[in-house]
Design an enzyme around this catalytic site. Structure first.
Site, mmCIF file in Angstrom:
data_model
loop_
_atom_site.group_PDB
_atom_site.id
_atom_site.type_symbol
_atom_site.label_atom_id
_atom_site.label_comp_id
_atom_site.label_asym_id
_atom_site.label_seq_id
_atom_site.Cartn_x
_atom_site.Cartn_y
_atom_site.Cartn_z
ATOM 1 N N GLU A 53 0.852 -1.215 0.039
ATOM 2 C CA GLU A 53 0.112 -0.136 0.104
ATOM 3 C C GLU A 53 0.939 1.249 0.046
ATOM 4 O O GLU A 53 1.879 1.265 0.829
ATOM 5 C CB GLU A 53 -0.925 -0.037 1.243
ATOM 6 C CG GLU A 53 -1.837 1.178 1.431
ATOM 7 C CD GLU A 53 -2.527 1.345 2.832
ATOM 8 O OE1 GLU A 53 -3.571 2.026 2.889
ATOM 9 O OE2 GLU A 53 -2.111 0.470 3.678
ATOM 10 N N LYS A 126 -10.368 2.636 -1.261
ATOM 11 C CA LYS A 126 -10.503 1.920 -0.078
ATOM 12 C C LYS A 126 -11.785 2.526 0.773
ATOM 13 O O LYS A 126 -11.989 3.623 1.067
ATOM 14 C CB LYS A 126 -9.436 2.432 1.011
ATOM 15 C CG LYS A 126 -9.158 1.761 2.502
ATOM 16 C CD LYS A 126 -7.892 2.278 2.723
ATOM 17 C CE LYS A 126 -7.444 1.561 4.206
ATOM 18 N NZ LYS A 126 -6.093 1.906 4.713
ATOM 19 N N CYS A 163 -5.686 -2.636 2.896
ATOM 20 C CA CYS A 163 -5.209 -2.687 4.509
ATOM 21 C C CYS A 163 -6.247 -2.904 5.205
ATOM 22 O O CYS A 163 -6.740 -4.048 5.305
ATOM 23 C CB CYS A 163 -4.628 -1.673 4.824
ATOM 24 S SG CYS A 163 -3.546 -1.609 6.132
#
Length: 316
Positions: A53, A126, A163
């Site tokens: 990331e 995200k 993540c």
């Protein structure tokens, strides 16, 4: 008359890889380092290769500093995306590339999915944005508005989260329901900053994702960075030691490849997508779902709006 081979299906072999490395403040050096790892993975037969990331820079979300907003670029202007589009085309590999996206006045933590011909199949933003000491992402990123997505690449249908998404079972299940054959999670995670520096979520982080792989019978790849990174504003008191440990889990949740905690590494694993599909077809975790009972999942608090606290005996 049908024989034993009547229902036999052609194998669909897939080799996936994850690259792990430390990140400094030279984007040029970080991109070059990432390219070396991609080339190494490709030379070993990897077809889908995952990088960590936000690998172009250190993890700037360790602190709140508006100067870091200048690191964001629109998709078409992202240096990393442009660079790895050319590399994907050259090596004929699939590369999900994490980048800090500006679009046009909002900011997102995004991944561009690059197919083996260098084309961008789309962008995932995200969904779950963390905010706490050392991981102050809400200062920089808006919650993603793309929803969970799955892409048909040259080699496999891939689902990509980022993540913190990996801690939420709904993320993996949504992608599995959309037909993902493998789940990919670029990551930046390590120890908590002082005074909680002794807290290390490494094993919990891995087990959480192993459970996602097992629950959905879909392999999972997580690529993390490693190394000690410090705040620019308060380097003595605000830092995170990223613990590497990138890994690949099979469809039963077992780790089949794992990187060390401190060094650069490329890890690989091999799967037969036809075999995995047959496994899912005979395990029935999707057939036996009860979406009519999952109403609490559509609420923040687990009950209807305005439900009194503690009133949990209602039928969902």
């Amino acid at each position: 008359m049908s024989g034993p081979g009547h229902f036999a299906r052609k194998p669909r072999p897939l080799t996936v890889a994850a690259a792990q490395f430390a990140c400094g403040w030279s984007a040029e050096e970080n991109i070059a380092r990432a390219e070396r790892h991609v080339r190494e993975a490709a030379s070993q037969g990897a077809q889908v290769i995952l990088l960590p990331e936000l690998f172009e820079t250190p993890y700037f979300c360790i602190e709140q500093d508006s100067r870091h907003l200048k690191l964001a670029h629109p998709l078409e202007e992202s240096r990393a995306v442009r660079h790895f589009r050319a590399l994907a085309r050259e090596l004929r590999v699939v590369l999900p590339i994490s980048f800090f996206e500006r679009a046009p006045v909002a900011f997102f933590n995004s991944v561009a999915v690059i197919d083996a011909d260098g084309s961008v199949l789309g962008v995932y933003r995200k969904s779950h944005i963390p905010n706490g000491p050392g991981y102050q992402e809400k200062y920089y990123f808006s919650p993603g508005d793309t929803g969970f997505k799955v892409w048909s690449t040259r080699f496999a249908r891939i689902g990509v989260g980022i993540c913190w998404d990996q801690w939420f079972p709904e993320s993996a299940r949504a992608m599995a329901l959309l037909g993902a054959e493998i789940l990919l999670f670029p990551t930046a995670i390590g120890t908590e900053p002082p005074p909680a520096v002794s807290v290390n979520s490494r094993e919990h982080w891995q087990r959480t994702q192993q459970g996602q792989a097992a629950a959905n019978l879909v392999p999972l790849v997580a690529a993390n960075r490693h190394g000690l990174e410090r705040s620019l504003q308060d380097p003595e008191h605000l830092y995170v030691r990223f613990y590497g440990s990138s890994f690949i889990a099979d469809s039963m949740g077992a780790k089949v490849a794992e990187a060390p905690q401190e060094d650069d590494a490329v890890i690989r694993a091999h799967f037969d997508l036809t075999e995995l599909e047959e496994l899912r077809n005979n395990w029935f975790v999707f057939r036996d779902r009860r979406p009519d009972l999952y109403g609490p999942l559509l609420t923040l608090g687990g009950g209807p709006p305005g439900d009194p606290p503690g009133n949990s005996d209602r039928t969902a």
